[in-house]
Design a protein around this motif. Structure first.
Motif, mmCIF file in Angstrom:
data_model
loop_
_atom_site.group_PDB
_atom_site.id
_atom_site.type_symbol
_atom_site.label_atom_id
_atom_site.label_comp_id
_atom_site.label_asym_id
_atom_site.label_seq_id
_atom_site.Cartn_x
_atom_site.Cartn_y
_atom_site.Cartn_z
ATOM 1 N N ASP A 108 -3.322 0.975 -2.176
ATOM 2 C CA ASP A 108 -2.845 -0.077 -2.875
ATOM 3 C C ASP A 108 -3.485 -1.240 -2.058
ATOM 4 O O ASP A 108 -3.466 -1.678 -1.054
ATOM 5 C CB ASP A 108 -1.182 -0.427 -2.470
ATOM 6 N N ASN A 109 -4.858 -1.954 -2.888
ATOM 7 C CA ASN A 109 -5.428 -2.903 -2.388
ATOM 8 C C ASN A 109 -4.982 -4.085 -2.037
ATOM 9 O O ASN A 109 -4.985 -4.806 -0.985
ATOM 10 C CB ASN A 109 -6.645 -3.243 -3.266
ATOM 11 N N PRO A 110 -4.099 -4.535 -2.773
ATOM 12 C CA PRO A 110 -3.347 -5.838 -2.494
ATOM 13 C C PRO A 110 -2.569 -5.763 -1.257
ATOM 14 O O PRO A 110 -2.404 -6.712 -0.437
ATOM 15 C CB PRO A 110 -2.514 -6.106 -3.538
ATOM 16 N N LYS A 111 -2.020 -4.495 -0.864
ATOM 17 C CA LYS A 111 -1.236 -4.325 0.113
ATOM 18 C C LYS A 111 -2.100 -3.808 1.354
ATOM 19 O O LYS A 111 -1.438 -3.536 2.196
ATOM 20 C CB LYS A 111 -0.125 -3.419 0.053
ATOM 21 N N ASN A 112 -3.380 -3.647 1.272
ATOM 22 C CA ASN A 112 -4.252 -2.747 2.135
ATOM 23 C C ASN A 112 -3.684 -1.739 2.831
ATOM 24 O O ASN A 112 -3.625 -1.558 4.042
ATOM 25 C CB ASN A 112 -4.633 -4.000 3.257
ATOM 26 N N THR A 113 -3.250 -0.901 1.889
ATOM 27 C CA THR A 113 -2.428 0.494 2.300
ATOM 28 C C THR A 113 -3.336 1.611 1.495
ATOM 29 O O THR A 113 -3.620 1.363 0.481
ATOM 30 C CB THR A 113 -0.832 0.285 2.260
ATOM 31 N N LEU A 114 -3.070 2.674 2.344
ATOM 32 C CA LEU A 114 -3.663 3.930 1.927
ATOM 33 C C LEU A 114 -2.557 4.876 2.308
ATOM 34 O O LEU A 114 -1.855 4.978 3.235
ATOM 35 C CB LEU A 114 -4.868 4.371 2.840
ATOM 36 N N HIS A 115 -2.297 5.786 1.332
ATOM 37 C CA HIS A 115 -1.275 6.982 1.216
ATOM 38 C C HIS A 115 -1.885 8.176 0.969
ATOM 39 O O HIS A 115 -2.840 8.337 0.319
ATOM 40 C CB HIS A 115 -0.262 6.731 0.079
ATOM 41 N N LEU A 116 -1.021 9.473 1.670
ATOM 42 C CA LEU A 116 -1.305 10.721 1.332
ATOM 43 C C LEU A 116 0.155 11.227 0.990
ATOM 44 O O LEU A 116 0.857 11.498 2.102
ATOM 45 C CB LEU A 116 -2.124 11.260 2.387
ATOM 46 N N GLN A 117 0.234 11.713 0.025
ATOM 47 C CA GLN A 117 1.476 12.405 -0.461
ATOM 48 C C GLN A 117 1.074 14.108 -0.428
ATOM 49 O O GLN A 117 0.032 14.355 -0.835
ATOM 50 C CB GLN A 117 1.743 12.065 -1.979
ATOM 51 N N MET A 118 1.592 14.482 0.345
ATOM 52 C CA MET A 118 1.685 15.922 0.726
ATOM 53 C C MET A 118 2.917 16.952 0.371
ATOM 54 O O MET A 118 4.053 16.524 0.930
ATOM 55 C CB MET A 118 1.483 16.109 2.326
ATOM 56 N N ASN A 119 2.506 17.545 -0.635
ATOM 57 C CA ASN A 119 3.644 18.461 -1.124
ATOM 58 C C ASN A 119 3.318 19.956 -0.755
ATOM 59 O O ASN A 119 2.069 20.339 -0.352
ATOM 60 C CB ASN A 119 3.778 18.393 -2.604
ATOM 61 N N SER A 120 4.303 20.894 -0.724
ATOM 62 C CA SER A 120 4.152 22.274 -0.639
ATOM 63 C C SER A 120 3.366 22.521 0.614
ATOM 64 O O SER A 120 2.519 23.152 0.747
ATOM 65 C CB SER A 120 3.500 22.879 -2.031
#
Length: 124
Positions: free
Chosen positions: A72-84
């Motif tokens: 999310d560039n405007p929020k300067n955030t990076l995410h990693l959704q980890m499933n299973s």
């Protein structure tokens, strides 16, 4: 100049999910290549996923469609959704940024900014 702080780690059972976040602050440029790495005790730090300024993504083979990297560039955030999640996913997960495109985005040496990491423990 750039600070990265990871959050969202924890302990889960195999098959569960976690969503990791990386908050970037300081002189952040949206053109930076961002990546997630992980390291288990006694093992090499390995790339999990990376995303560039054009939102092109590369995943490690072991993700097998289970993980999703996003930013999310405007929020300067990076995410990693980890499933299973699997027991072998147990490691400390690090957020990293590269100011120049690395020859190998999945190798840690190409990144010049790192967070302190967040622990992910998966029990089987």
């Amino acid at each position: 100049q750039v600070q990265l702080v990871e959050s969202g780690g924890g302990s889960v059972q195999a098959g569960g999910s976690l969503r990791l976040s990386c908050a970037a602050s300081g002189n952040v440029d949206s053109t930076y290549i961002m990546g997630w790495f992980r390291q288990a005790p006694g093992k090499e730090r390995e790339g999990v996923a990376a995303i560039d300024s054009d939102d092109s993504i590369i995943y490690a083979d072991f993700v097998k469609g289970r993980f999703t990297i996003s930013k999310d560039n405007p929020k300067n955030t990076l995410h990693l959704q980890m499933n299973s999640l699997k027991a072998e996913d147990t490691a400390r997960y690090y957020c990293a940024a590269a100011t120049r495109y690395p020859e190998d985005p999945m190798t840690w040496v190409g990144y010049n900014y790192w967070g302190q990491g967040t622990q992910v423990t998966v029990s089987s």
